[in-house]
Design an enzyme around this catalytic site. Sequence first.
Site, mmCIF file in Angstrom:
data_model
loop_
_atom_site.group_PDB
_atom_site.id
_atom_site.type_symbol
_atom_site.label_atom_id
_atom_site.label_comp_id
_atom_site.label_asym_id
_atom_site.label_seq_id
_atom_site.Cartn_x
_atom_site.Cartn_y
_atom_site.Cartn_z
ATOM 1 C CB SER A 258 -0.928 -0.072 1.219
ATOM 2 O OG SER A 258 -2.062 0.703 1.002
ATOM 3 C CG HIS A 399 -5.661 -2.475 0.354
ATOM 4 N ND1 HIS A 399 -4.912 -2.082 -0.727
ATOM 5 C CD2 HIS A 399 -5.171 -1.803 1.417
ATOM 6 C CE1 HIS A 399 -4.017 -1.196 -0.331
ATOM 7 N NE2 HIS A 399 -4.144 -1.012 0.968
#
Length: 423
Positions: A258, A399
């Site tokens: 990320s 994610h």
Amino acid sequence: MNAPALLRWTASLTLGLLVIAPGAIAQPQGFNYDESRVPEYSLPDPLVAEDGSKVSTADAWRQSRRPEVLRLFEDHVYGKTPIGRPEAMRWEVFDAADDAIGGLARRKQVRIYFTEDDDGPRMDLLLYTPADADGPVPTFLGLNFRGNHTVFPDPAIRLPEGGDESVRGERRGRWPVDTIVSNGYGLATIWYYDIDADVKDRWDDGVHPLAYAEGQSEPGSGEWGSIGAWAWGLSRALDYLETDEQVDGSRVIVMGHSRLGKTSLWSGAQDERFALVISNDSGCGGAALSRRRFGETVERINTSFPHWFTDRFTQYNGDEDALPVDQHMLIALIAPRPVLVCSAEEDLWADPRGEFLSARHAGPVYELLGTDGMARDEMPGLNDLIASTVGYHIRPGGHDVTDRDWEVFIEFADTHLGRDGAR
Ligand code: GTR
């Protein structure tokens, strides 16, 4: 970190989760998730210099175009990193054990001081290496989000200042240390807040002040933001790892997830000592092409996280086509070293297709430098690793960093760096 900073950090993470938690939580509204609505765009050619000349030899790339592209990313995206390794930098190994993780690993903890002042900026590096290694091992280096003590439920891991004992080991799912060492690799990690707190409008903590001129209190226009600072911290970690006899300093793999995946790419682009670079779900400002405006956009990221980039990146809010670079050129800066871009099917905010295309369009630079580049033109199906020098993988799910991601990181590292002591 002091208590108010810790509170702000918790708040910023909570906000991050509300916005893009894995799977269950919807992607932010008002952004494009429809492939048919991706605008027409044309990418700058990494092999065409600013003066219009075509770069056709490896030497020309190395000597002139590569420095030019690096400067464009400094000037327009991440800001210039104003300092290298501080002369006064030093470290102290404050913990070493041969019998960590039930005898599977050696553990070491090292405090790296950036100045001669013990209370000045510093970071704690946690290192696990296989207990049965006969020599230095290839090692993954990655920043962590919540403190070294969250990475594994090992009571010996030092709590960061103001850290929370109750979350010890809570991020174990993202850091399968036992699997990593059993496969013959080391793992080195640092809490990213040690390098710079992830807080907007706060420039008096972390390492930014190390570079301030008299009277300066925040980075100047075109200077590094937080991603630049975190990337710098990774290079300082490598300075240490190169001296550790348990680690093969020529086979350090910088990986990140990320915002820390954006950071691993920028770090690997700037510091050619990293042997292999991995970004996981890094999205906008990471592996994803900005011009696609799919999921998170330049304007949105500059609004939510203005401290991550240089102030000049905001010029491209809503005007991505004016950028002199796109993110495929960031990947090209890593050439000819292997790079792996990993996506997750449900993480549309990070634009998996844009991440793939970026990797693919870095291919010509890799080929010019004599590697196989990116082996395929089309995006692969789920769980189908493209293991060429520019690698790509997409898995089901959202994610996160999962066991499947680590399986792929290790397979890719085995392919490109070779491995020792695997069991
Ligand atoms: C989000 C941000 C993404 C990604 C993510 C993270 O809120 O929009 O670009 O970096 O945070 O780092 O968890």
